[in-house]
Write a protein that holds these residues in place. Structure first.
Motif, mmCIF file in Angstrom:
data_model
loop_
_atom_site.group_PDB
_atom_site.id
_atom_site.type_symbol
_atom_site.label_atom_id
_atom_site.label_comp_id
_atom_site.label_asym_id
_atom_site.label_seq_id
_atom_site.Cartn_x
_atom_site.Cartn_y
_atom_site.Cartn_z
ATOM 1 N N PHE A 5 -67.793 68.360 81.915
ATOM 2 C CA PHE A 5 -66.514 67.919 81.385
ATOM 3 C C PHE A 5 -65.648 69.138 81.181
ATOM 4 N N PRO A 6 -64.414 69.188 81.616
ATOM 5 C CA PRO A 6 -63.581 68.157 82.222
ATOM 6 C C PRO A 6 -64.218 67.552 83.486
ATOM 7 N N ALA A 31 -62.354 66.971 99.024
ATOM 8 C CA ALA A 31 -61.414 65.988 99.570
ATOM 9 C C ALA A 31 -61.858 64.579 99.172
ATOM 10 N N GLY A 32 -63.166 64.362 99.166
ATOM 11 C CA GLY A 32 -63.707 63.052 98.786
ATOM 12 C C GLY A 32 -63.392 62.733 97.328
ATOM 13 N N ALA A 33 -63.457 63.738 96.481
ATOM 14 C CA ALA A 33 -63.160 63.519 95.064
ATOM 15 C C ALA A 33 -61.684 63.153 94.891
ATOM 16 N N ALA A 34 -60.823 63.834 95.667
ATOM 17 C CA ALA A 34 -59.386 63.537 95.588
ATOM 18 C C ALA A 34 -59.134 62.086 96.010
ATOM 19 N N THR A 35 -59.818 61.661 97.079
ATOM 20 C CA THR A 35 -59.653 60.284 97.551
ATOM 21 C C THR A 35 -60.175 59.303 96.506
ATOM 22 N N PHE A 36 -61.291 59.682 95.870
ATOM 23 C CA PHE A 36 -61.874 58.832 94.825
ATOM 24 C C PHE A 36 -60.855 58.604 93.698
ATOM 25 N N PHE A 37 -60.298 59.706 93.196
ATOM 26 C CA PHE A 37 -59.332 59.574 92.096
ATOM 27 C C PHE A 37 -58.127 58.727 92.536
ATOM 28 N N PRO A 62 -57.823 69.031 81.911
ATOM 29 C CA PRO A 62 -57.501 68.860 83.339
ATOM 30 C C PRO A 62 -58.474 67.896 84.023
ATOM 31 N N VAL A 63 -58.142 67.501 85.230
ATOM 32 C CA VAL A 63 -59.075 66.746 86.079
ATOM 33 C C VAL A 63 -59.221 67.566 87.349
ATOM 34 N N ARG A 64 -60.471 67.758 87.802
ATOM 35 C CA ARG A 64 -60.677 68.666 88.925
ATOM 36 C C ARG A 64 -61.374 67.973 90.084
ATOM 37 N N ASP A 113 -66.670 74.093 86.486
ATOM 38 C CA ASP A 113 -67.021 73.394 85.240
ATOM 39 C C ASP A 113 -66.657 74.204 83.995
ATOM 40 N N ARG A 114 -65.712 75.133 84.153
ATOM 41 C CA ARG A 114 -65.258 75.859 82.964
ATOM 42 C C ARG A 114 -64.270 74.986 82.187
#
Ligand code: FAD
Ligand code: UDP
Length: 370
Positions: A96-97, A114-120, A174-176, A181-182
Protein backbone atom coordinates in the motif's frame (compact mmCIF):
# COMPACT_ATOMS: atom_id res chain seq x y z
CA UNK A 1 14.43 46.34 16.11
CA UNK A 2 11.86 45.64 18.82
CA UNK A 3 12.95 46.22 22.41
CA UNK A 4 10.89 43.46 23.96
CA UNK A 5 11.38 39.79 23.26
CA UNK A 6 9.10 38.07 20.79
CA UNK A 7 6.95 35.46 22.50
CA UNK A 8 6.47 32.19 20.63
CA UNK A 9 3.63 29.88 21.67
CA UNK A 10 4.53 26.30 20.83
CA UNK A 11 7.92 24.60 20.44
CA UNK A 12 6.97 22.45 17.44
CA UNK A 13 8.20 23.05 13.89
CA UNK A 14 6.25 26.27 13.41
CA UNK A 15 7.40 27.85 16.68
CA UNK A 16 10.97 26.56 16.62
CA UNK A 17 11.71 27.58 13.02
CA UNK A 18 10.22 31.02 13.65
CA UNK A 19 12.23 31.36 16.85
CA UNK A 20 15.46 30.42 15.14
CA UNK A 21 14.91 32.71 12.17
CA UNK A 22 14.13 35.67 14.39
CA UNK A 23 17.04 34.89 16.71
CA UNK A 24 19.45 34.67 13.78
CA UNK A 25 18.21 38.10 12.69
CA UNK A 26 19.14 39.52 16.09
CA UNK A 27 15.80 39.36 17.95
CA UNK A 28 15.39 38.04 21.43
CA UNK A 29 12.84 35.23 21.48
CA UNK A 30 11.08 33.50 24.35
CA UNK A 31 9.43 30.18 23.46
CA UNK A 32 6.82 28.57 25.69
CA UNK A 33 5.03 25.25 25.35
CA UNK A 34 2.39 23.81 27.61
CA UNK A 35 3.94 20.40 27.22
CA UNK A 36 7.02 19.43 29.18
CA UNK A 37 9.13 18.96 26.05
CA UNK A 38 10.08 20.66 22.80
CA UNK A 39 9.50 19.33 19.23
CA UNK A 40 5.66 19.37 19.32
CA UNK A 41 4.13 16.30 17.77
CA UNK A 42 7.47 15.27 16.29
CA UNK A 43 8.81 14.63 19.81
CA UNK A 44 10.81 11.42 20.19
CA UNK A 45 12.58 9.91 23.18
CA UNK A 46 14.03 6.64 24.41
CA UNK A 47 11.32 4.57 26.05
CA UNK A 48 12.02 2.78 29.32
CA UNK A 49 13.62 -0.07 27.37
CA UNK A 50 15.99 2.21 25.48
CA UNK A 51 14.18 2.13 22.13
CA UNK A 52 13.74 5.48 20.36
CA UNK A 53 9.99 6.03 19.93
CA UNK A 54 7.80 8.83 18.59
CA UNK A 55 5.40 9.68 21.42
CA UNK A 56 2.78 11.16 19.09
CA UNK A 57 2.81 8.57 16.34
CA UNK A 58 5.17 7.78 13.47
CA UNK A 59 6.91 10.75 11.88
CA UNK A 60 8.69 10.14 8.59
CA UNK A 61 10.44 13.08 7.00
CA UNK A 62 9.99 13.52 3.26
CA UNK A 63 10.11 16.56 1.00
CA UNK A 64 10.69 17.74 -2.53
CA UNK A 65 11.83 21.07 -1.17
CA UNK A 66 15.60 21.15 -1.35
CA UNK A 67 15.61 24.50 0.47
CA UNK A 68 13.70 22.95 3.38
CA UNK A 69 15.90 19.89 3.55
CA UNK A 70 18.99 22.10 3.52
CA UNK A 71 17.51 24.31 6.21
CA UNK A 72 16.95 21.39 8.58
CA UNK A 73 20.37 19.99 7.68
CA UNK A 74 21.83 22.88 9.65
CA UNK A 75 20.53 21.16 12.77
CA UNK A 76 20.90 17.46 12.09
CA UNK A 77 22.61 14.77 10.11
CA UNK A 78 20.36 12.28 8.40
CA UNK A 79 19.78 8.59 8.00
CA UNK A 80 18.33 7.70 4.58
CA UNK A 81 15.01 5.94 5.06
CA UNK A 82 12.23 5.05 2.64
CA UNK A 83 9.00 4.19 4.39
CA UNK A 84 7.01 1.14 3.33
CA UNK A 85 3.47 0.25 4.35
CA UNK A 86 1.25 -2.80 3.96
CA UNK A 87 -2.53 -2.90 4.15
CA UNK A 88 -4.08 -5.99 5.72
CA UNK A 89 -7.16 -7.32 3.93
CA UNK A 90 -8.71 -10.56 5.17
CA UNK A 91 -5.57 -11.41 7.10
CA UNK A 92 -3.18 -10.87 4.17
CA UNK A 93 -0.71 -7.98 3.95
CA UNK A 94 -0.63 -6.19 0.58
CA UNK A 95 1.59 -3.38 -0.69
CA UNK A 96 0.00 0.00 0.00
CA UNK A 97 -0.38 2.45 -1.79
CA UNK A 98 -2.04 0.14 -4.29
CA UNK A 99 0.35 -0.86 -7.06
CA UNK A 100 0.70 -3.57 -9.67
CA UNK A 101 1.77 -6.17 -7.08
CA UNK A 102 -1.23 -5.33 -4.92
CA UNK A 103 -3.55 -6.17 -7.82
CA UNK A 104 -1.68 -9.34 -8.74
CA UNK A 105 -1.66 -10.71 -5.20
CA UNK A 106 -5.16 -9.63 -4.32
CA UNK A 107 -6.82 -10.94 -7.47
CA UNK A 108 -4.38 -13.70 -8.47
CA UNK A 109 -3.36 -11.89 -11.65
CA UNK A 110 -0.10 -11.51 -13.53
CA UNK A 111 -0.34 -7.94 -14.76
CA UNK A 112 2.56 -5.83 -15.93
CA UNK A 113 2.54 -2.04 -15.81
CA UNK A 114 0.40 -1.64 -18.91
CA UNK A 115 -1.94 -4.37 -17.65
CA UNK A 116 -2.36 -2.58 -14.33
CA UNK A 117 -3.23 0.65 -16.15
CA UNK A 118 -5.85 -1.21 -18.19
CA UNK A 119 -7.18 -2.81 -15.01
CA UNK A 120 -7.67 0.54 -13.30
CA UNK A 121 -9.25 1.93 -16.46
CA UNK A 122 -11.75 -0.93 -16.45
CA UNK A 123 -12.73 -0.79 -12.76
CA UNK A 124 -12.63 2.95 -12.07
CA UNK A 125 -15.86 4.89 -11.68
CA UNK A 126 -15.24 8.18 -13.46
CA UNK A 127 -16.33 11.15 -11.36
CA UNK A 128 -16.63 14.69 -12.57
CA UNK A 129 -15.99 16.87 -10.72
CA UNK A 130 -13.76 15.21 -8.14
CA UNK A 131 -14.70 16.98 -4.92
CA UNK A 132 -14.60 14.45 -2.09
CA UNK A 133 -12.26 11.71 -0.95
CA UNK A 134 -14.83 9.18 -2.13
CA UNK A 135 -14.67 10.76 -5.60
CA UNK A 136 -10.88 10.57 -5.63
CA UNK A 137 -10.70 6.88 -4.85
CA UNK A 138 -13.64 5.67 -6.93
CA UNK A 139 -12.40 7.75 -9.83
CA UNK A 140 -9.00 6.10 -9.76
CA UNK A 141 -9.41 2.50 -8.50
CA UNK A 142 -13.13 1.75 -8.42
CA UNK A 143 -15.43 0.34 -5.77
CA UNK A 144 -13.86 -2.95 -4.73
CA UNK A 145 -10.46 -1.47 -3.90
CA UNK A 146 -12.21 1.52 -2.33
CA UNK A 147 -14.17 -0.73 -0.01
CA UNK A 148 -11.21 -2.94 0.83
CA UNK A 149 -8.53 -0.29 1.51
CA UNK A 150 -10.15 3.13 1.98
CA UNK A 151 -13.74 3.17 3.17
CA UNK A 152 -13.37 1.72 6.65
CA UNK A 153 -9.91 3.12 7.33
CA UNK A 154 -11.24 6.59 6.59
CA UNK A 155 -14.35 6.08 8.73
CA UNK A 156 -12.14 4.93 11.58
CA UNK A 157 -9.55 7.69 11.18
CA UNK A 158 -11.97 10.60 10.84
CA UNK A 159 -15.30 9.35 12.15
CA UNK A 160 -16.62 10.44 8.75
CA UNK A 161 -17.43 8.83 5.45
CA UNK A 162 -14.96 9.59 2.62
CA UNK A 163 -17.82 11.42 0.88
CA UNK A 164 -17.77 13.92 3.77
CA UNK A 165 -14.07 14.75 3.42
CA UNK A 166 -12.39 16.95 0.87
CA UNK A 167 -10.56 15.31 -2.02
CA UNK A 168 -7.17 16.28 -0.61
CA UNK A 169 -7.33 13.74 2.20
CA UNK A 170 -7.41 10.59 0.05
CA UNK A 171 -5.39 12.35 -2.65
CA UNK A 172 -2.41 12.09 -0.28
CA UNK A 173 -2.27 8.45 -1.34
CA UNK A 174 -1.08 7.79 -4.91
CA UNK A 175 -2.13 4.87 -7.11
CA UNK A 176 0.66 3.15 -9.01
CA UNK A 177 0.78 0.93 -12.05
CA UNK A 178 4.41 -0.04 -11.38
CA UNK A 179 5.78 -2.08 -8.48
CA UNK A 180 7.18 0.82 -6.44
CA UNK A 181 6.06 0.06 -2.89
CA UNK A 182 7.49 3.11 -1.16
CA UNK A 183 4.95 5.21 0.74
CA UNK A 184 6.53 8.43 -0.49
CA UNK A 185 8.39 9.24 -3.70
CA UNK A 186 9.82 12.60 -2.63
CA UNK A 187 13.37 13.52 -3.59
CA UNK A 188 14.48 13.74 0.04
CA UNK A 189 13.45 10.94 2.40
CA UNK A 190 15.39 10.64 5.61
CA UNK A 191 15.20 10.53 9.38
CA UNK A 192 17.20 12.82 11.67
CA UNK A 193 20.19 10.68 12.60
CA UNK A 194 19.85 11.23 16.35
CA UNK A 195 16.10 11.80 16.35
CA UNK A 196 13.75 14.76 16.03
CA UNK A 197 14.12 16.06 19.57
CA UNK A 198 17.88 16.39 19.16
CA UNK A 199 17.29 18.31 15.93
CA UNK A 200 14.95 20.69 17.78
CA UNK A 201 17.48 21.10 20.59
CA UNK A 202 20.03 22.25 18.03
CA UNK A 203 17.50 24.59 16.40
CA UNK A 204 16.60 26.22 19.71
CA UNK A 205 20.18 26.35 20.96
CA UNK A 206 20.88 30.02 20.35
CA UNK A 207 21.96 32.81 22.70
CA UNK A 208 18.89 34.87 21.73
CA UNK A 209 16.41 32.06 22.49
CA UNK A 210 15.02 31.09 25.88
CA UNK A 211 12.61 28.18 26.31
CA UNK A 212 10.07 27.66 29.06
CA UNK A 213 8.15 24.38 29.24
CA UNK A 214 4.96 23.44 31.04
CA UNK A 215 3.46 26.91 30.57
CA UNK A 216 0.13 27.50 28.88
CA UNK A 217 -0.40 30.69 26.89
CA UNK A 218 -3.64 31.18 28.84
CA UNK A 219 -1.56 31.75 32.01
CA UNK A 220 0.73 34.24 30.28
CA UNK A 221 -2.29 36.09 28.95
CA UNK A 222 -3.93 36.18 32.36
CA UNK A 223 -0.93 37.63 34.10
CA UNK A 224 -0.54 40.11 31.24
CA UNK A 225 3.00 39.17 30.26
CA UNK A 226 5.01 41.86 28.51
CA UNK A 227 6.23 40.91 25.07
CA UNK A 228 6.74 42.50 21.69
CA UNK A 229 5.49 40.45 18.80
CA UNK A 230 3.58 37.21 19.38
CA UNK A 231 3.95 34.05 17.30
CA UNK A 232 1.03 31.71 17.96
CA UNK A 233 1.15 28.08 16.76
CA UNK A 234 -1.69 26.59 18.83
CA UNK A 235 -5.29 26.03 17.69
CA UNK A 236 -6.66 29.24 16.20
CA UNK A 237 -10.13 28.84 17.73
CA UNK A 238 -8.63 28.64 21.23
CA UNK A 239 -6.75 31.91 20.68
CA UNK A 240 -10.07 33.64 20.04
CA UNK A 241 -11.80 31.90 22.97
CA UNK A 242 -13.94 29.83 20.59
CA UNK A 243 -15.89 32.96 19.68
CA UNK A 244 -17.51 31.31 16.66
CA UNK A 245 -17.60 27.82 18.17
CA UNK A 246 -15.08 24.97 18.19
CA UNK A 247 -13.17 24.03 15.06
CA UNK A 248 -13.09 20.24 14.86
CA UNK A 249 -9.64 18.68 15.27
CA UNK A 250 -9.29 14.91 15.12
CA UNK A 251 -7.43 13.29 17.98
CA UNK A 252 -5.69 9.98 18.57
CA UNK A 253 -4.85 7.77 21.50
CA UNK A 254 -1.42 6.19 21.19
CA UNK A 255 -0.91 2.76 22.69
CA UNK A 256 2.81 2.11 22.99
CA UNK A 257 4.10 -1.38 23.67
CA UNK A 258 7.55 -2.88 24.06
CA UNK A 259 8.09 -6.49 23.01
CA UNK A 260 11.05 -7.84 24.93
CA UNK A 261 13.21 -10.30 23.05
CA UNK A 262 11.38 -9.71 19.74
CA UNK A 263 13.96 -8.34 17.32
CA UNK A 264 11.42 -7.58 14.58
CA UNK A 265 7.64 -7.52 14.95
CA UNK A 266 6.46 -6.77 11.41
CA UNK A 267 7.86 -6.69 7.89
CA UNK A 268 7.53 -2.95 7.24
CA UNK A 269 7.61 0.25 9.30
CA UNK A 270 3.84 0.55 9.30
CA UNK A 271 1.00 -1.92 8.75
CA UNK A 272 -2.49 -0.49 8.14
CA UNK A 273 -5.64 -2.29 9.29
CA UNK A 274 -8.49 -0.77 7.30
CA UNK A 275 -11.15 -3.29 8.28
CA UNK A 276 -10.04 -4.86 11.55
CA UNK A 277 -9.48 -3.51 15.06
CA UNK A 278 -10.25 -0.13 16.62
CA UNK A 279 -6.79 1.12 15.70
CA UNK A 280 -5.83 2.21 12.20
CA UNK A 281 -2.21 1.15 12.06
CA UNK A 282 0.77 -0.30 13.89
CA UNK A 283 4.22 1.22 13.52
CA UNK A 284 7.45 -0.46 14.58
CA UNK A 285 9.99 2.26 15.27
CA UNK A 286 13.19 0.34 14.66
CA UNK A 287 12.39 0.22 10.93
CA UNK A 288 12.30 4.03 10.91
CA UNK A 289 15.31 4.69 13.09
CA UNK A 290 17.56 1.77 12.15
CA UNK A 291 18.23 1.19 15.83
CA UNK A 292 19.73 -2.16 16.86
CA UNK A 293 18.10 -3.57 20.00
CA UNK A 294 17.22 -7.11 21.13
CA UNK A 295 13.61 -6.00 21.72
CA UNK A 296 11.27 -3.80 19.72
CA UNK A 297 8.72 -1.05 20.40
CA UNK A 298 5.49 -0.47 18.52
CA UNK A 299 2.60 1.97 18.62
CA UNK A 300 -1.07 1.50 17.77
CA UNK A 301 -3.12 4.56 16.82
CA UNK A 302 -6.72 4.78 18.01
CA UNK A 303 -8.59 7.70 16.45
CA UNK A 304 -10.96 9.65 18.69
CA UNK A 305 -12.90 12.93 18.72
CA UNK A 306 -11.74 14.17 22.13
CA UNK A 307 -8.19 14.81 23.25
CA UNK A 308 -5.17 16.73 21.99
CA UNK A 309 -5.80 18.26 18.57
CA UNK A 310 -3.73 16.39 15.98
CA UNK A 311 -5.47 16.77 12.64
CA UNK A 312 -7.56 19.59 11.19
CA UNK A 313 -10.61 17.95 9.59
CA UNK A 314 -10.66 18.97 5.90
CA UNK A 315 -14.27 19.57 4.92
CA UNK A 316 -16.01 22.59 3.48
CA UNK A 317 -17.99 23.61 6.57
CA UNK A 318 -14.87 23.50 8.77
CA UNK A 319 -12.93 25.53 6.28
CA UNK A 320 -15.72 28.11 6.24
CA UNK A 321 -15.50 28.35 10.05
CA UNK A 322 -11.72 28.58 9.85
CA UNK A 323 -12.05 31.47 7.38
CA UNK A 324 -14.03 33.41 9.99
CA UNK A 325 -11.24 32.90 12.51
CA UNK A 326 -8.65 33.71 9.87
CA UNK A 327 -10.38 37.05 9.25
CA UNK A 328 -10.02 37.83 12.97
CA UNK A 329 -6.38 36.74 12.83
CA UNK A 330 -5.69 39.15 9.98
CA UNK A 331 -7.02 42.01 12.11
CA UNK A 332 -4.99 40.99 15.15
CA UNK A 333 -2.06 43.40 15.28
CA UNK A 334 1.37 42.14 16.31
CA UNK A 335 0.52 38.44 16.08
CA UNK A 336 1.70 35.84 13.57
CA UNK A 337 -0.43 32.70 13.26
CA UNK A 338 1.50 29.81 11.79
CA UNK A 339 1.45 26.01 11.83
CA UNK A 340 -0.87 23.08 11.41
CA UNK A 341 -3.25 24.12 14.19
CA UNK A 342 -3.11 27.89 13.73
CA UNK A 343 -3.57 27.70 9.95
CA UNK A 344 -5.94 24.72 10.16
CA UNK A 345 -4.14 22.91 7.34
CA UNK A 346 -3.29 19.23 6.99
CA UNK A 347 0.39 20.13 6.75
CA UNK A 348 3.25 17.65 6.71
CA UNK A 349 6.39 18.58 8.63
CA UNK A 350 8.19 20.03 5.62
CA UNK A 351 5.20 22.20 4.77
CA UNK A 352 5.18 23.63 8.29
CA UNK A 353 8.89 24.43 7.98
CA UNK A 354 8.10 26.16 4.68
CA UNK A 355 5.18 28.10 6.19
CA UNK A 356 7.31 29.20 9.14
CA UNK A 357 10.16 30.34 6.90
CA UNK A 358 7.69 32.42 4.87
CA UNK A 359 6.12 33.86 8.04
CA UNK A 360 9.56 34.72 9.44
CA UNK A 361 10.56 36.48 6.26
CA UNK A 362 7.36 38.48 6.26
CA UNK A 363 7.84 39.43 9.88
CA UNK A 364 11.44 40.45 9.43
CA UNK A 365 10.59 42.49 6.35
CA UNK A 366 7.91 44.36 8.28
CA UNK A 367 9.78 44.86 11.49
CA UNK A 368 8.34 48.33 12.16
CA UNK A 369 4.85 46.80 12.44
CA UNK A 370 5.70 45.41 15.85
P1 FAD B 1 2.69 21.04 16.69
O1 FAD B 1 3.76 20.05 16.47
O2 FAD B 1 1.33 20.55 17.09
O3 FAD B 1 3.21 22.08 17.76
C1 FAD B 1 2.34 23.00 18.39
C2 FAD B 1 2.82 23.15 19.82
O4 FAD B 1 2.09 24.22 20.44
C3 FAD B 1 2.56 21.90 20.66
O5 FAD B 1 3.77 21.42 21.21
C4 FAD B 1 1.57 22.38 21.72
O6 FAD B 1 1.80 21.78 22.98
C5 FAD B 1 1.84 23.87 21.77
N1 FAD B 1 0.68 24.64 22.21
C6 FAD B 1 -0.56 24.63 21.70
N2 FAD B 1 -1.36 25.44 22.40
C7 FAD B 1 -0.61 25.99 23.37
C8 FAD B 1 -0.87 26.91 24.43
N3 FAD B 1 -2.08 27.44 24.63
N4 FAD B 1 0.14 27.23 25.28
C9 FAD B 1 1.38 26.69 25.11
N5 FAD B 1 1.69 25.82 24.12
C10 FAD B 1 0.70 25.48 23.28
N6 FAD B 1 4.27 14.91 9.08
C11 FAD B 1 5.18 14.43 8.20
O7 FAD B 1 5.78 15.20 7.44
N7 FAD B 1 5.47 13.08 8.14
C12 FAD B 1 4.84 12.18 8.95
O8 FAD B 1 5.12 10.97 8.88
C13 FAD B 1 3.87 12.66 9.88
N8 FAD B 1 3.22 11.81 10.67
C14 FAD B 1 2.31 12.28 11.56
C15 FAD B 1 1.66 11.37 12.39
C16 FAD B 1 0.74 11.81 13.32
C17 FAD B 1 0.03 10.81 14.20
C18 FAD B 1 0.45 13.21 13.42
C19 FAD B 1 -0.56 13.71 14.42
C20 FAD B 1 1.08 14.11 12.59
C21 FAD B 1 2.02 13.66 11.66
N9 FAD B 1 2.70 14.56 10.81
C22 FAD B 1 3.62 14.07 9.92
C23 FAD B 1 2.42 16.01 10.85
C24 FAD B 1 3.37 16.77 11.79
O9 FAD B 1 3.22 16.29 13.10
C25 FAD B 1 3.02 18.24 11.75
O10 FAD B 1 3.05 18.76 10.43
C26 FAD B 1 3.96 19.12 12.58
O11 FAD B 1 4.40 18.51 13.75
C27 FAD B 1 3.20 20.39 12.93
O12 FAD B 1 4.05 21.30 13.59
P2 FAD B 1 3.40 22.56 14.30
O13 FAD B 1 4.51 23.32 14.91
O14 FAD B 1 2.48 23.27 13.37
O15 FAD B 1 2.42 21.94 15.41
N1 UDP C 1 -6.19 6.07 3.90
C1 UDP C 1 -6.99 4.95 3.77
N2 UDP C 1 -6.44 3.72 3.94
C2 UDP C 1 -5.14 3.54 4.26
C3 UDP C 1 -4.32 4.68 4.41
C4 UDP C 1 -4.88 5.94 4.23
O1 UDP C 1 -8.19 5.07 3.52
O2 UDP C 1 -4.71 2.39 4.40
C5 UDP C 1 -6.81 7.40 3.72
C6 UDP C 1 -7.38 7.92 5.05
O3 UDP C 1 -8.50 8.73 4.78
C7 UDP C 1 -6.23 8.73 5.57
C8 UDP C 1 -5.72 9.39 4.30
O4 UDP C 1 -5.84 8.35 3.31
O5 UDP C 1 -6.65 9.66 6.55
C9 UDP C 1 -4.30 9.90 4.35
O6 UDP C 1 -3.43 8.86 4.77
P1 UDP C 1 -1.99 9.17 5.39
O7 UDP C 1 -1.29 7.87 5.57
O8 UDP C 1 -1.33 10.22 4.58
O9 UDP C 1 -2.41 9.78 6.80
P2 UDP C 1 -1.52 10.34 8.03
O10 UDP C 1 -0.20 9.64 7.99
O11 UDP C 1 -1.45 11.82 7.82
O12 UDP C 1 -2.35 9.98 9.22
Amino acid sequence: MSQQATLVIGAGYAGSVMARELADAGHRVHVIDKRLHIAGNAYDELDEHGVLVHRYGPHIFHTNGERIFEYLSRFTQWRPYEHRVRGVINGMAYPFPINCDTLNRLYGLDLDEAGAATFFERVREPREPVLTSEDVVLNSVGRDLYEKFFLNYTRKQWGLDPSQLKAGVAARIPVRTNTDDRYFTDTFQAMPLHGYTKMFEAMLNHPNISVELGVDFAEVRQRGGAYGHLVYTGPIDAYFDFRFGHLPYRSLRFEHEHLAGVAQYQETGTINYPNDHAYTRITEFKHLTGQQHPGTSIVREYPQAEGDPYYPVPRAENEALFKRYEALAKEEKGVTFVGRLAQYRYYNMDQVVGAALVAAKRFLGKDDDV
